[in-house]
Scaffold this motif. Structure first.
Motif, PDB file in Angstrom:
ATOM      1  N   TYR A  45       3.817   2.181  -6.060  1.00  0.00           N
ATOM      2  CA  TYR A  45       3.412   1.910  -4.682  1.00  0.00           C
ATOM      3  C   TYR A  45       2.237   0.927  -4.651  1.00  0.00           C
ATOM      4  CZ  TYR A  45       6.065   6.219  -4.043  1.00  0.00           C
ATOM      5  OH  TYR A  45       7.047   7.176  -4.074  1.00  0.00           O
ATOM      6  N   ILE A  46       1.992   0.406  -3.477  1.00  0.00           N
ATOM      7  CA  ILE A  46       0.814  -0.413  -3.211  1.00  0.00           C
ATOM      8  C   ILE A  46      -0.109   0.359  -2.279  1.00  0.00           C
ATOM      9  CG2 ILE A  46      -0.053  -2.515  -2.105  1.00  0.00           C
ATOM     10  CD1 ILE A  46       1.302  -3.086  -4.744  1.00  0.00           C
ATOM     11  N   ILE A  47      -1.380   0.488  -2.656  1.00  0.00           N
ATOM     12  CA  ILE A  47      -2.386   1.081  -1.783  1.00  0.00           C
ATOM     13  C   ILE A  47      -3.312  -0.042  -1.318  1.00  0.00           C
ATOM     14  CG2 ILE A  47      -4.328   2.678  -1.599  1.00  0.00           C
ATOM     15  CD1 ILE A  47      -3.010   4.452  -3.650  1.00  0.00           C
ATOM     16  N   LYS A  48      -3.514  -0.118  -0.008  1.00  0.00           N
ATOM     17  CA  LYS A  48      -4.255  -1.240   0.547  1.00  0.00           C
ATOM     18  C   LYS A  48      -5.302  -0.764   1.546  1.00  0.00           C
ATOM     19  CE  LYS A  48      -2.921  -5.971   1.686  1.00  0.00           C
ATOM     20  NZ  LYS A  48      -2.977  -6.537   0.352  1.00  0.00           N
ATOM     21  N   LYS A  49      -6.443  -1.434   1.525  1.00  0.00           N
ATOM     22  CA  LYS A  49      -7.463  -1.247   2.562  1.00  0.00           C
ATOM     23  C   LYS A  49      -7.792  -2.618   3.125  1.00  0.00           C
ATOM     24  CE  LYS A  49     -12.074   0.634   3.509  1.00  0.00           C
ATOM     25  NZ  LYS A  49     -12.891  -0.541   3.833  1.00  0.00           N
ATOM     26  N   ILE A  58      -2.307  -4.760  12.027  1.00  0.00           N
ATOM     27  CA  ILE A  58      -1.681  -3.773  11.141  1.00  0.00           C
ATOM     28  C   ILE A  58      -0.529  -3.080  11.854  1.00  0.00           C
ATOM     29  CG2 ILE A  58      -2.058  -1.652   9.841  1.00  0.00           C
ATOM     30  CD1 ILE A  58      -5.005  -2.578   9.515  1.00  0.00           C
ATOM     31  N   ASN A  59      -0.745  -2.718  13.114  1.00  0.00           N
ATOM     32  CA  ASN A  59       0.318  -2.056  13.882  1.00  0.00           C
ATOM     33  C   ASN A  59       1.500  -2.989  14.105  1.00  0.00           C
ATOM     34  OD1 ASN A  59      -1.280   0.237  14.076  1.00  0.00           O
ATOM     35  ND2 ASN A  59      -2.169  -0.361  16.043  1.00  0.00           N
ATOM     36  N   PHE A  60       1.207  -4.234  14.450  1.00  0.00           N
ATOM     37  CA  PHE A  60       2.271  -5.222  14.643  1.00  0.00           C
ATOM     38  C   PHE A  60       3.022  -5.448  13.340  1.00  0.00           C
ATOM     39  CE2 PHE A  60       4.030  -9.487  14.682  1.00  0.00           C
ATOM     40  CZ  PHE A  60       4.595  -9.596  15.943  1.00  0.00           C
ATOM     41  N   ASP A  61       2.283  -5.541  12.242  1.00  0.00           N
ATOM     42  CA  ASP A  61       2.870  -5.780  10.930  1.00  0.00           C
ATOM     43  C   ASP A  61       3.827  -4.660  10.534  1.00  0.00           C
ATOM     44  OD1 ASP A  61       2.825  -7.313   8.319  1.00  0.00           O
ATOM     45  OD2 ASP A  61       2.076  -5.387   7.604  1.00  0.00           O
ATOM     46  N   ALA A  62       3.440  -3.427  10.790  1.00  0.00           N
ATOM     47  CA  ALA A  62       4.299  -2.289  10.443  1.00  0.00           C
ATOM     48  C   ALA A  62       5.622  -2.355  11.204  1.00  0.00           C
ATOM     49  CB  ALA A  62       3.573  -0.984  10.740  1.00  0.00           C
ATOM     50  N   LEU A  78       5.782   0.336   5.168  1.00  0.00           N
ATOM     51  CA  LEU A  78       4.606   1.208   5.291  1.00  0.00           C
ATOM     52  C   LEU A  78       5.066   2.659   5.260  1.00  0.00           C
ATOM     53  CD1 LEU A  78       1.586   1.670   5.814  1.00  0.00           C
ATOM     54  CD2 LEU A  78       2.054   1.439   8.261  1.00  0.00           C
ATOM     55  N   LEU A  79       4.592   3.392   4.246  1.00  0.00           N
ATOM     56  CA  LEU A  79       5.028   4.771   4.050  1.00  0.00           C
ATOM     57  C   LEU A  79       4.058   5.788   4.629  1.00  0.00           C
ATOM     58  CD1 LEU A  79       6.170   4.479   0.318  1.00  0.00           C
ATOM     59  CD2 LEU A  79       7.649   4.508   2.350  1.00  0.00           C
ATOM     60  N   ALA A  80       2.765   5.510   4.522  1.00  0.00           N
ATOM     61  CA  ALA A  80       1.770   6.496   4.953  1.00  0.00           C
ATOM     62  C   ALA A  80       0.437   5.813   5.210  1.00  0.00           C
ATOM     63  CB  ALA A  80       1.609   7.585   3.889  1.00  0.00           C
ATOM     64  N   GLN A  81      -0.383   6.483   6.017  1.00  0.00           N
ATOM     65  CA  GLN A  81      -1.741   6.026   6.297  1.00  0.00           C
ATOM     66  C   GLN A  81      -2.668   7.222   6.272  1.00  0.00           C
ATOM     67  OE1 GLN A  81      -2.368   4.431  10.218  1.00  0.00           O
ATOM     68  NE2 GLN A  81      -4.589   4.240   9.943  1.00  0.00           N
ATOM     69  N   TRP A  85      -6.893   3.643   4.632  1.00  0.00           N
ATOM     70  CA  TRP A  85      -6.041   3.339   3.484  1.00  0.00           C
ATOM     71  C   TRP A  85      -4.563   3.434   3.873  1.00  0.00           C
ATOM     72  CZ3 TRP A  85      -8.123   1.423  -0.907  1.00  0.00           C
ATOM     73  CH2 TRP A  85      -9.500   1.601  -1.100  1.00  0.00           C
ATOM     74  N   TYR A  86      -3.778   2.473   3.347  1.00  0.00           N
ATOM     75  CA  TYR A  86      -2.359   2.378   3.675  1.00  0.00           C
ATOM     76  C   TYR A  86      -1.538   2.364   2.389  1.00  0.00           C
ATOM     77  CZ  TYR A  86      -4.058   1.036   8.290  1.00  0.00           C
ATOM     78  OH  TYR A  86      -4.695   1.019   9.507  1.00  0.00           O
ATOM     79  N   LEU A  87      -0.416   3.061   2.423  1.00  0.00           N
ATOM     80  CA  LEU A  87       0.472   3.140   1.264  1.00  0.00           C
ATOM     81  C   LEU A  87       1.785   2.432   1.597  1.00  0.00           C
ATOM     82  CD1 LEU A  87       0.694   4.635  -1.613  1.00  0.00           C
ATOM     83  CD2 LEU A  87       2.207   6.214  -0.382  1.00  0.00           C
ATOM     84  N   TYR A  88       2.148   1.459   0.751  1.00  0.00           N
ATOM     85  CA  TYR A  88       3.365   0.676   0.944  1.00  0.00           C
ATOM     86  C   TYR A  88       4.284   0.815  -0.279  1.00  0.00           C
ATOM     87  CZ  TYR A  88       0.852  -1.916   4.630  1.00  0.00           C
ATOM     88  OH  TYR A  88       0.157  -2.278   5.760  1.00  0.00           O
ATOM     89  N   THR A  89       5.561   0.548  -0.065  1.00  0.00           N
ATOM     90  CA  THR A  89       6.467   0.403  -1.200  1.00  0.00           C
ATOM     91  C   THR A  89       6.082  -0.844  -1.991  1.00  0.00           C
ATOM     92  OG1 THR A  89       8.003  -0.826   0.208  1.00  0.00           O
ATOM     93  CG2 THR A  89       8.423   1.533  -0.078  1.00  0.00           C
ATOM     94  N   LYS A  90       6.306  -0.799  -3.300  1.00  0.00           N
ATOM     95  CA  LYS A  90       6.080  -1.978  -4.144  1.00  0.00           C
ATOM     96  C   LYS A  90       7.415  -2.650  -4.415  1.00  0.00           C
ATOM     97  CE  LYS A  90       3.954  -3.637  -8.398  1.00  0.00           C
ATOM     98  NZ  LYS A  90       5.117  -4.488  -8.758  1.00  0.00           N
ATOM     99  N   LEU A  91       7.460  -3.948  -4.245  1.00  0.00           N
ATOM    100  CA  LEU A  91       8.695  -4.709  -4.403  1.00  0.00           C
ATOM    101  C   LEU A  91       8.926  -5.082  -5.865  1.00  0.00           C
ATOM    102  CD1 LEU A  91       8.153  -7.085  -1.367  1.00  0.00           C
ATOM    103  CD2 LEU A  91       9.523  -4.999  -1.422  1.00  0.00           C
ATOM    104  N   ASP A  92      10.193  -5.226  -6.235  1.00  0.00           N
ATOM    105  CA  ASP A  92      10.561  -5.642  -7.587  1.00  0.00           C
ATOM    106  C   ASP A  92      10.650  -7.164  -7.673  1.00  0.00           C
ATOM    107  OD1 ASP A  92      10.819  -2.992  -8.444  1.00  0.00           O
ATOM    108  OD2 ASP A  92      12.900  -2.894  -7.740  1.00  0.00           O
ATOM    109  N   GLY A  93      10.485  -7.684  -8.892  1.00  0.00           N
ATOM    110  CA  GLY A  93      10.652  -9.109  -9.127  1.00  0.00           C
ATOM    111  C   GLY A  93       9.408  -9.762  -9.688  1.00  0.00           C
TER     112      GLY A  93
END
Length: 266
Positions: A45-49, A58-62, A78-81, A85-93
């Motif tokens: 996952y990606i954790i972001k602040k 942030i709301n528009f982006d989600a 966006l999986l959780a807040q 702090w925000y938790l996102y899926t991490k992309l492959d590649g």
């Protein structure tokens, strides 16, 4: 760069307890915000602040990411807040080192499908309003008049808006696999010109301005684009993108090598 607010593994585990985080790695990515990579038993996952007061963004982006994901595009979710702090899926590649025609084709297809969704989203402020362009130009007029003369037309650019644009599709905001393209960091996008979007892509993925690469991007984009573009429009907007990003790099890093290279492309 990458981390402005320290976060320990224990803190991350408490913030997102249901995700069973087992390891945390700070990144060097990004200029303004804090980003960590979190490993868990069931994935990464990606954790972001966000180190800025941009709750509306942030709301528009989600919402945007959800719409793009539903249309079949590979973007973060966006999986959780928890607090700031925000938790996102991490992309492959991987970000590409050597650009080929296949990369340009994937970019054209992805962006045309993205614009099909975002042409209906014109509620965001214009992309150019993210930056105090007039103020930055004034500073360079006094300190670096040569650069000012090259870049001053930015102050007169009409604020065209075909819909929402990412605006920053450089290599470090894309990930490629053998079969697909993933894109992230939409947070600072805004309303803008679809031609400018492709101009930024050419600036990053075709710095030598090879005609075959430009034609491949244009052909693959126009197959499904909500608005057909021409090679002339792409070239004009490549120069416009060069002016904008040259000014931003000069402002941030002063006379950096990359800024000087971009000025030459204007």
């Amino acid at each position: 760069m990458g981390v402005k607010t320290p976060l320990s593994l224990t803190q991350a585990q408490k913030l997102f307890a249901s995700y069973n985080i087992t390891a945390l790695q700070a990144t060097q990515d990004g200029v303004m915000d804090t980003t960590y990579i979190a490993e868990a038993k069931d994935g990464t996952y990606i954790i972001k602040k966000y180190e800025r007061d941009i709750t509306h963004k942030i709301n528009f982006d989600a919402q945007l990411l959800e719409k793009l994901s539903r249309s079949g595009l590979c973007v973060p979710k966006l999986l959780a807040q928890n607090g700031e702090w925000y938790l996102y899926t991490k992309l492959d590649g991987k970000s590409p080192e050597h650009i080929t025609l296949a990369h340009m084709q994937k970019l054209g297809h992805f962006i045309s499908r993205m614009h099909q969704v975002t042409q209906k989203l014109q509620t965001a402020p214009h992309f150019f309003t993210n930056y105090p362009l007039i103020q930055m130009l004034r500073e360079h007029k006094a300190a670096h008049f040569y650069y000012y003369k090259k870049l001053c037309s930015l102050s007169d650019e009409p604020l065209c808006a075909d819909g929402f644009i990412h605006g920053d599709i450089f290599k470090d905001n894309t990930l490629f696999t053998n079969t697909k393209l993933a894109m992230f960091d939409f947070i600072d996008g805004g309303s803008g010109s679809f031609a400018f979007e492709l101009g930024v892509v050419l600036l990053s993925f075709n710095p030598a301005n090879r005609k075959s690469f430009s034609r491949m991007l244009l052909h693959s984009y126009n197959q499904h684009a909500p608005k057909k573009l021409t090679l002339q429009e792409l070239e004009e907007n490549r120069k416009k993108a060069a002016r904008l990003y040259a000014l931003l790099r000069l402002h941030r890093y002063k006379k950096s090598k990359r800024a000087k290279e971009l000025v030459k492309l204007c």
